[in-house]
Design a protein around this motif. Structure first.
Motif, PDB file in Angstrom:
ATOM      1  N   GLN A   9      -8.240   1.074  -2.173  1.00 11.30           N
ATOM      2  CA  GLN A   9      -7.244   2.009  -2.696  1.00 11.30           C
ATOM      3  C   GLN A   9      -7.222   1.972  -4.221  1.00 11.30           C
ATOM      4  N   GLY A  59      -7.630   5.115   6.472  1.00 12.04           N
ATOM      5  CA  GLY A  59      -7.696   5.484   5.065  1.00 12.04           C
ATOM      6  C   GLY A  59      -7.616   6.973   4.825  1.00 12.04           C
ATOM      7  N   HIS A  97       1.649   5.059   0.781  1.00 11.82           N
ATOM      8  CA  HIS A  97       1.207   6.059   1.750  1.00 11.82           C
ATOM      9  C   HIS A  97       1.490   7.430   1.180  1.00 11.82           C
ATOM     10  N   GLU A 115      -5.850   5.787   0.137  1.00 14.35           N
ATOM     11  CA  GLU A 115      -5.378   4.744   1.066  1.00 14.35           C
ATOM     12  C   GLU A 115      -6.586   4.091   1.701  1.00 14.35           C
ATOM     13  N   MET A 134       0.835  -1.174   0.000  1.00 15.35           N
ATOM     14  CA  MET A 134       0.000   0.000   0.000  1.00 15.35           C
ATOM     15  C   MET A 134       0.883   1.241   0.000  1.00 15.35           C
TER      16      MET A 134
END
Length: 108
Positions: A74, A94, A3, A58, A1
């Motif tokens: 996402q 998120g 950021h 996110e 993921m």
């Protein structure tokens, strides 16, 4: 993921428990806003006269627009037409990046 890092001087305003927003840029005709959510935080159902485009930068959210709930992760996005009732529930921490047209003067 991935950021996303926002500038250190970004000013956050608490909207509700676990939910805050930061106005990133704006002109009278358009506005860009970041919304950060903790897991389980709720963006309460509401409506406004602005067109809204949201990008899930996110996390994952259950997004409700006009009574229909969709799970988005996402990289997903959604559009809310003016005056439709909409809201979100964060399934994990998120970040939503929202664009409003015209600008949401109530956020300034």
């Amino acid at each position: 993921m991935q950021h996303y890092t926002l500038p250190e001087d970004t000013v956050w305003t608490e909207v509700a428990p676990g939910n805050s927003r930061a106005v990133l840029s704006h002109r009278p005709e358009i506005m860009l806003v970041a919304f950060r959510f903790e897991e389980g935080a709720i963006g309460a159902l509401h409506s406004h006269p602005h067109t809204q485009v949201s990008y899930v930068a996110e996390g994952a959210f259950d997004v409700t627009v006009d009574g229909v709930t969709t799970r988005l992760a996402q990289g997903s996005s959604f559009i809310v037409a003016p005056n439709l009732v909409h809201g979100v529930v964060a399934l994990e921490p998120g970040l939503l990046i929202d664009t409003f047209t015209p600008r949401r003067d109530d956020f300034l």
